[in-house]
Design a protein around this motif. Structure first.
Motif, PDB file in Angstrom:
ATOM      1  N   VAL A 115     -16.855  -3.453  -6.656  1.00  0.00           N
ATOM      2  CA  VAL A 115     -15.582  -3.788  -6.009  1.00  0.00           C
ATOM      3  C   VAL A 115     -15.575  -5.262  -5.611  1.00  0.00           C
ATOM      4  CG1 VAL A 115     -14.067  -3.306  -4.053  1.00  0.00           C
ATOM      5  CG2 VAL A 115     -15.308  -1.428  -5.159  1.00  0.00           C
ATOM      6  N   ARG A 116     -14.497  -5.939  -6.023  1.00  0.00           N
ATOM      7  CA  ARG A 116     -14.314  -7.352  -5.695  1.00  0.00           C
ATOM      8  C   ARG A 116     -13.013  -7.523  -4.920  1.00  0.00           C
ATOM      9  NH1 ARG A 116     -14.142 -10.591 -11.129  1.00  0.00           N
ATOM     10  NH2 ARG A 116     -12.323  -9.223 -11.303  1.00  0.00           N
ATOM     11  N   ARG A 117     -13.029  -8.449  -3.974  1.00  0.00           N
ATOM     12  CA  ARG A 117     -11.828  -8.661  -3.167  1.00  0.00           C
ATOM     13  C   ARG A 117     -10.633  -9.036  -4.036  1.00  0.00           C
ATOM     14  NH1 ARG A 117     -12.094 -11.929   2.415  1.00  0.00           N
ATOM     15  NH2 ARG A 117     -13.223  -9.993   2.856  1.00  0.00           N
ATOM     16  N   GLU A 118     -10.833  -9.800  -5.067  1.00  0.00           N
ATOM     17  CA  GLU A 118      -9.710 -10.261  -5.894  1.00  0.00           C
ATOM     18  C   GLU A 118      -9.052  -9.126  -6.666  1.00  0.00           C
ATOM     19  OE1 GLU A 118     -13.477 -11.919  -8.056  1.00  0.00           O
ATOM     20  OE2 GLU A 118     -12.859 -11.425  -6.001  1.00  0.00           O
ATOM     21  N   ASP A 119      -9.672  -7.968  -6.740  1.00  0.00           N
ATOM     22  CA  ASP A 119      -9.094  -6.831  -7.457  1.00  0.00           C
ATOM     23  C   ASP A 119      -8.311  -5.879  -6.548  1.00  0.00           C
ATOM     24  OD1 ASP A 119     -10.245  -7.704  -9.847  1.00  0.00           O
ATOM     25  OD2 ASP A 119     -12.123  -6.643  -9.416  1.00  0.00           O
ATOM     26  N   VAL A 120      -8.330  -6.127  -5.248  1.00  0.00           N
ATOM     27  CA  VAL A 120      -7.672  -5.229  -4.302  1.00  0.00           C
ATOM     28  C   VAL A 120      -6.155  -5.402  -4.402  1.00  0.00           C
ATOM     29  CG1 VAL A 120      -7.361  -4.665  -1.861  1.00  0.00           C
ATOM     30  CG2 VAL A 120      -9.649  -5.200  -2.747  1.00  0.00           C
ATOM     31  N   LEU A 121      -5.436  -4.290  -4.556  1.00  0.00           N
ATOM     32  CA  LEU A 121      -3.981  -4.331  -4.716  1.00  0.00           C
ATOM     33  C   LEU A 121      -3.229  -4.085  -3.415  1.00  0.00           C
ATOM     34  CD1 LEU A 121      -3.549  -2.400  -8.094  1.00  0.00           C
ATOM     35  CD2 LEU A 121      -3.629  -4.864  -7.716  1.00  0.00           C
ATOM     36  N   ARG A 170      13.902   4.516   1.120  1.00  0.00           N
ATOM     37  CA  ARG A 170      13.109   3.314   0.892  1.00  0.00           C
ATOM     38  C   ARG A 170      12.145   3.495  -0.283  1.00  0.00           C
ATOM     39  NH1 ARG A 170      12.377  -0.379   5.187  1.00  0.00           N
ATOM     40  NH2 ARG A 170      13.778  -0.015   6.959  1.00  0.00           N
ATOM     41  N   ALA A 171      11.604   4.696  -0.426  1.00  0.00           N
ATOM     42  CA  ALA A 171      10.610   4.940  -1.478  1.00  0.00           C
ATOM     43  C   ALA A 171      11.233   5.091  -2.857  1.00  0.00           C
ATOM     44  CB  ALA A 171       9.810   6.188  -1.127  1.00  0.00           C
ATOM     45  N   ALA A 172      12.455   5.574  -2.920  1.00  0.00           N
ATOM     46  CA  ALA A 172      13.096   5.846  -4.210  1.00  0.00           C
ATOM     47  C   ALA A 172      13.197   4.567  -5.039  1.00  0.00           C
ATOM     48  CB  ALA A 172      14.475   6.441  -3.984  1.00  0.00           C
ATOM     49  N   GLY A 173      12.663   4.603  -6.247  1.00  0.00           N
ATOM     50  CA  GLY A 173      12.718   3.465  -7.148  1.00  0.00           C
ATOM     51  C   GLY A 173      11.692   2.391  -6.871  1.00  0.00           C
ATOM     52  N   ARG A 174      10.923   2.529  -5.788  1.00  0.00           N
ATOM     53  CA  ARG A 174       9.931   1.501  -5.436  1.00  0.00           C
ATOM     54  C   ARG A 174       8.510   2.037  -5.443  1.00  0.00           C
ATOM     55  NH1 ARG A 174      10.520   0.143  -0.082  1.00  0.00           N
ATOM     56  NH2 ARG A 174       9.152  -1.643  -0.411  1.00  0.00           N
ATOM     57  N   SER A 175       8.351   3.339  -5.291  1.00  0.00           N
ATOM     58  CA  SER A 175       7.014   3.905  -5.197  1.00  0.00           C
ATOM     59  C   SER A 175       6.473   4.266  -6.574  1.00  0.00           C
ATOM     60  CB  SER A 175       7.024   5.152  -4.307  1.00  0.00           C
ATOM     61  OG  SER A 175       5.726   5.695  -4.216  1.00  0.00           O
ATOM     62  N   ARG A 176       5.271   3.831  -6.842  1.00  0.00           N
ATOM     63  CA  ARG A 176       4.626   4.174  -8.110  1.00  0.00           C
ATOM     64  C   ARG A 176       4.008   5.574  -8.072  1.00  0.00           C
ATOM     65  NH1 ARG A 176       3.887   0.210 -11.931  1.00  0.00           N
ATOM     66  NH2 ARG A 176       4.654  -1.850 -11.313  1.00  0.00           N
ATOM     67  N   ALA A 177       3.813   6.117  -6.890  1.00  0.00           N
ATOM     68  CA  ALA A 177       3.291   7.467  -6.736  1.00  0.00           C
ATOM     69  C   ALA A 177       4.373   8.357  -6.140  1.00  0.00           C
ATOM     70  CB  ALA A 177       2.057   7.451  -5.831  1.00  0.00           C
ATOM     71  N   ASN A 178       4.209   9.662  -6.284  1.00  0.00           N
ATOM     72  CA  ASN A 178       5.143  10.608  -5.678  1.00  0.00           C
ATOM     73  C   ASN A 178       4.951  10.607  -4.170  1.00  0.00           C
ATOM     74  OD1 ASN A 178       5.924  11.552  -8.375  1.00  0.00           O
ATOM     75  ND2 ASN A 178       3.866  12.449  -8.403  1.00  0.00           N
ATOM     76  N   PHE A 179       5.997  10.939  -3.430  1.00  0.00           N
ATOM     77  CA  PHE A 179       5.972  10.667  -1.999  1.00  0.00           C
ATOM     78  C   PHE A 179       6.573  11.786  -1.162  1.00  0.00           C
ATOM     79  CE2 PHE A 179       9.378   8.492  -4.281  1.00  0.00           C
ATOM     80  CZ  PHE A 179      10.526   8.978  -3.687  1.00  0.00           C
ATOM     81  N   GLY A 180       5.944  11.996  -0.006  1.00  0.00           N
ATOM     82  CA  GLY A 180       6.467  12.859   1.037  1.00  0.00           C
ATOM     83  C   GLY A 180       6.233  12.179   2.369  1.00  0.00           C
ATOM     84  N   PHE A 181       7.056  12.505   3.357  1.00  0.00           N
ATOM     85  CA  PHE A 181       6.957  11.861   4.664  1.00  0.00           C
ATOM     86  C   PHE A 181       6.957  12.916   5.759  1.00  0.00           C
ATOM     87  CE2 PHE A 181       8.861   8.721   1.835  1.00  0.00           C
ATOM     88  CZ  PHE A 181       8.024   7.645   2.052  1.00  0.00           C
ATOM     89  N   TYR A 182       6.069  12.727   6.722  1.00  0.00           N
ATOM     90  CA  TYR A 182       5.973  13.645   7.847  1.00  0.00           C
ATOM     91  C   TYR A 182       7.011  13.314   8.915  1.00  0.00           C
ATOM     92  CZ  TYR A 182       1.348  15.083   6.145  1.00  0.00           C
ATOM     93  OH  TYR A 182       0.306  15.566   5.392  1.00  0.00           O
ATOM     94  N   ILE A 219       5.552   0.376   1.016  1.00  0.00           N
ATOM     95  CA  ILE A 219       5.475   1.494   0.076  1.00  0.00           C
ATOM     96  C   ILE A 219       5.166   1.016  -1.336  1.00  0.00           C
ATOM     97  CG2 ILE A 219       6.866   3.289  -1.029  1.00  0.00           C
ATOM     98  CD1 ILE A 219       8.280   3.607   1.746  1.00  0.00           C
ATOM     99  N   ALA A 220       5.750  -0.114  -1.751  1.00  0.00           N
ATOM    100  CA  ALA A 220       5.535  -0.604  -3.109  1.00  0.00           C
ATOM    101  C   ALA A 220       4.086  -1.028  -3.324  1.00  0.00           C
ATOM    102  CB  ALA A 220       6.484  -1.759  -3.401  1.00  0.00           C
ATOM    103  N   THR A 221       3.544  -1.831  -2.415  1.00  0.00           N
ATOM    104  CA  THR A 221       2.189  -2.339  -2.629  1.00  0.00           C
ATOM    105  C   THR A 221       1.143  -1.235  -2.515  1.00  0.00           C
ATOM    106  OG1 THR A 221       1.974  -2.938  -0.276  1.00  0.00           O
ATOM    107  CG2 THR A 221       2.784  -4.630  -1.790  1.00  0.00           C
ATOM    108  N   GLU A 222       1.293  -0.370  -1.525  1.00  0.00           N
ATOM    109  CA  GLU A 222       0.249   0.630  -1.300  1.00  0.00           C
ATOM    110  C   GLU A 222       0.303   1.752  -2.336  1.00  0.00           C
ATOM    111  OE1 GLU A 222      -1.912  -0.698   1.123  1.00  0.00           O
ATOM    112  OE2 GLU A 222      -0.301  -2.130   0.662  1.00  0.00           O
ATOM    113  N   SER A 223       1.496   2.078  -2.826  1.00  0.00           N
ATOM    114  CA  SER A 223       1.557   3.070  -3.900  1.00  0.00           C
ATOM    115  C   SER A 223       0.971   2.505  -5.187  1.00  0.00           C
ATOM    116  CB  SER A 223       2.995   3.543  -4.120  1.00  0.00           C
ATOM    117  OG  SER A 223       3.829   2.503  -4.614  1.00  0.00           O
ATOM    118  N   ALA A 224       1.072   1.194  -5.386  1.00  0.00           N
ATOM    119  CA  ALA A 224       0.422   0.566  -6.537  1.00  0.00           C
ATOM    120  C   ALA A 224      -1.097   0.700  -6.429  1.00  0.00           C
ATOM    121  CB  ALA A 224       0.825  -0.898  -6.636  1.00  0.00           C
ATOM    122  N   ALA A 225      -1.628   0.425  -5.246  1.00  0.00           N
ATOM    123  CA  ALA A 225      -3.068   0.593  -5.038  1.00  0.00           C
ATOM    124  C   ALA A 225      -3.482   2.051  -5.232  1.00  0.00           C
ATOM    125  CB  ALA A 225      -3.444   0.111  -3.637  1.00  0.00           C
TER     126      ALA A 225
END
Length: 448
Positions: free
Chosen positions: A396-402, A111-123, A74-80
């Protein structure tokens, strides 16, 4: 945090583009107008005519947590996501363990609380044996219930006709479906294995995950929804053939009612087609499969014509090591959130969609479909989830992928717009080159 005043912006909202200013106070949009005056202590940002959009709401991601954190979390992908202008996401239930009851659902919110950079919902997910849990869903706790009416991982392929009928009859929330017919796919796999053995070319993927398998399963979902008057949202439409099954017209009709059966496609179906397998191979292997150029063009036209209601990503990262395996062993899915909005804006540069249409499909419609409270629009009083667009090309460069998987199918692609800034709940989260501050993503509220 000091208030922020964005001046000289080109605001895009609810079918309009207009010049104006926008004030952020705390976590809210406090004012929208022309000639707003700066107040003492306020941070002033001159947009210099750049487009200011509501933050995108991605209603279809796989952030892999819990159980598959070596691919993503959740942390890495919400950053991206926030680097890509996506300020809210709705995550799928096929994790380990799968999200099949209220306890598993709440575990993901914790798990998402305090770690997600984006707002979140779960199915919530559906299986052949959790109908009681689906009946007991609190409509305010989840955007919907996900039904895999096709091959899936774990205990999440719903192929019992009585259970399917029960879900469509009794679900208290919107049903979202992955529509592919598993028996047809299994027969195709057997046929291609007989021809190629263990060395099936990846170019065969759209023939194995065939259009016929999509059409048959989509027809079944629609028939069940009509039988029970269910709210159905069909995910990731990949064929031109399926488009005839859906109603043309705005999501919200003139009388204020909403479509009961809706559909979406994904960014990769607008940017790739069968010809790209030779270049990208398993990197664009996904389910349902990317198909023909004629399907891609029909899908783009269906977005413009309001046959398709939502644009999403189906962000589903895997490691490069996994993707390097032979076709039959390589998993399906690709990482998309970081470059999804700029990829969608390419359709604007190409004259195929307007910016207002992109905003409708990627921000307004998900908020409307899932009753997301106070997000998805530039409105006074709404949460200040915003994205500023800079029409400056970049490659787009690979080194910029979050994303944790550290690759993108768009590597080497030059886009004509970039994300200049992203705000989540009134706080700057991305400044155009790096992440800013701590995670401030909040649990999405569903106004039901």
């Amino acid at each position: 945090m000091p208030d922020t005043l964005i001046v000289n912006a080109r605001l895009v909202n609810e079918g309009r583009e207009f010049d104006g200013d926008l004030r952020i106070s705390g976590d809210r949009i406090a004012g929208i107008g022309s000639g707003l005056s700066a107040r003492g202590g306020e941070t002033v940002i001159d947009a210099n005519g750049r487009r200011l959009l509501p933050g995108m709401i991605d209603d279809q991601v796989h952030f892999r947590e819990p159980g598959l954190e070596y691919k993503a979390d959740i942390a890495t992908e919400s950053a991206a996501a926030v680097a890509g202008g996506l300020t809210s996401f709705m995550d799928m239930p096929n994790t380990r363990p799968p999200t099949l009851d209220a306890g598993a659902l709440e575990d993901k919110y914790r798990r998402a609380a305090g770690r997600s950079r984006a707002n979140f919902g779960f199915y919530m997910g559906a299986s052949n044996d959790n109908l009681d849990a689906i009946r007991a869903i609190d409509p305010r706790a989840t955007p919907g219930v996900k039904v895999f009416m096709g091959a899936s991982t774990g205990n999440m392929l719903v192929d019992d006709p009585q259970v399917l009928d029960g879900i469509f009859r009794e679900s208290p929330v919107t049903i979202i479906t992955h529509c592919e017919d598993t028996p047809m796919i299994d027969a195709n796999v057997a046929a291609f294995q007989a021809k190629y053995g263990d060395d099936i070319p990846v170019e065969c993927h759209p023939d194995i995950r065939s259009r016929e398998a999509c059409i048959k399963s989509t027809r079944l979902a629609i028939s069940l929804a009509r039988r029970h008057d269910s709210r159905l949202h069909v995910l990731h439409i990949s064929t031109a053939d399926e488009l005839a099954l859906f109603e043309r017209g705005p999501l919200i009709r003139a009388d204020g009612s909403r479509k009961r059966i809706t559909a979406e496609t994904c960014v990769h179906f607008t940017r790739f087609d069968r010809g790209d397998y030779a270049r990208l191979g398993n990197l664009i292997k996904c389910n349902p499969a990317i198909k023909d150029a004629s399907d891609r063009e029909a899908i783009i036209a269906a977005l413009a014509d309001d046959v398709l209601d939502v644009l999403a990503t189906d962000h589903a990262p895997h490691t490069l090591e996994e993707k390097a395996k032979p076709y039959a062993q390589a998993p399906s899915g690709l990482p998309l959130v970081q470059y999804a909005l700029v990829a969608a804006l390419e359709l604007v540069h190409e004259g195929k969609l307007s910016t207002t249409q992109v905003v409708q499909k990627f921000a307004h419609a998900p908020a409307q479909l899932f009753d997301v409270a106070e997000r998805g629009f530039l409105r006074e009083g709404n949460f200040a989830d915003l994205v500023l667009i800079d029409d400056t090309p970049f490659t787009v460069r690979r080194e910029d992928v979050l994303s944790k998987c550290a690759w993108s199918p768009f590597e080497g692609t030059t886009f004509h717009s970039r994300i200049a800034s992203t705000w989540v709940n009134g706080q700057l989260a991305w400044d155009g080159s790096k992440l800013v501050g701590e995670p401030v993503g909040s649990r999405l509220a569903f106004a039901r």
